[in-house]
Design a protein around this motif. Sequence first.
Motif, PDB file in Angstrom:
ATOM      1  N   MET A  35       0.716   3.749  -3.178  1.00 26.20           N
ATOM      2  CA  MET A  35       0.339   5.119  -2.865  1.00 26.20           C
ATOM      3  C   MET A  35       1.430   6.080  -3.337  1.00 26.20           C
ATOM      4  O   MET A  35       1.146   7.132  -3.939  1.00 26.20           O
ATOM      5  N   ALA A  69       0.835  -1.204   0.000  1.00 24.82           N
ATOM      6  CA  ALA A  69       0.000   0.000   0.000  1.00 24.82           C
ATOM      7  C   ALA A  69       0.869   1.254   0.000  1.00 24.82           C
ATOM      8  O   ALA A  69       0.587   2.224  -0.728  1.00 24.82           O
ATOM      9  N   MET A  70       1.935   1.244   0.784  1.00 25.59           N
ATOM     10  CA  MET A  70       2.854   2.390   0.793  1.00 25.59           C
ATOM     11  C   MET A  70       3.516   2.560  -0.571  1.00 25.59           C
ATOM     12  O   MET A  70       3.673   3.687  -1.068  1.00 25.59           O
ATOM     13  N   GLY A  74      -3.590   0.971  -1.188  1.00 24.02           N
ATOM     14  CA  GLY A  74      -2.769   2.180  -1.291  1.00 24.02           C
ATOM     15  C   GLY A  74      -3.231   3.110  -2.387  1.00 24.02           C
ATOM     16  O   GLY A  74      -3.264   4.331  -2.213  1.00 24.02           O
TER      17      GLY A  74
END
Length: 267
Positions: A163, A159-160, A248
Amino acid sequence: MISKRKAFLGELIAECIAVFIIIIFGDSVAAMYTLYDPSPYKQAYWGVCIVWGLGVTIAIYVTGAVSGTHANPAVTLALAIFRNFSWKKVLPYWLAQVAGGFLGAAVVYTLFSPVIDHYAVAHSLDRLHDGVASGVFFTHPGDFVSPLHAFADEIILTAMLVMGIFAITCEYNTQAPQANSSALIVGLLVAAIGACAGYLEAWAINPARDFGPRLFCFLAGWGNTAIPGPLNYWWVPIAGPMAGGVLGAGFYQFLIRPFMPSAKRSA
């Protein structure tokens, strides 16, 4: 003028080559870390992280103008959901990415096979029951980490990653790097994730990065050590990143992007 069919073939070749490049750099530095004693990286782990990151950067510079260098099924899925990437291309992109991982692992094995054999002899290991493949070619849970916990980790870390990719490539983000430097920033993002959390389960954050080499190892003699792997781990680096990429991307698309000044003016 290139036909649509030929252009799409070029995209698939580019995606295959992108993951191929990443694995050649990344699995090779993993071999340097794992197979040598003393290791040149055991006391300088950032070196491992930055090599993986630079592998991503180089892959983007080589293939980005052709396919956009997804180089990651989780990124492809997120782009299809949130940025109108054609759903017809999703499965072919995934297959090309896994093929790149497979071929990259084959090249790394060609480079390091004598060292792998020496390591196995020196540590009284055999190929079907050693930890060499998981240390070099594909990921595994680290100390004190269960597969279920690793699954949650991979969701968060991917997700990081996604994103960050969505932010870096957002047309409304005035703070994003320009096109000729975005590849370097994406590479540094990969390196940063590895530096802060790589020991948890070797930060797969990319199903093709893990499954392509894992499939190669399964066929090259590691068998059940690769698939399904100890504790039936093989699914974790696939499902975790897929879920994390969507999470993300959604986080950026719904909680950040609508508040960009230029996005509001466009609306």
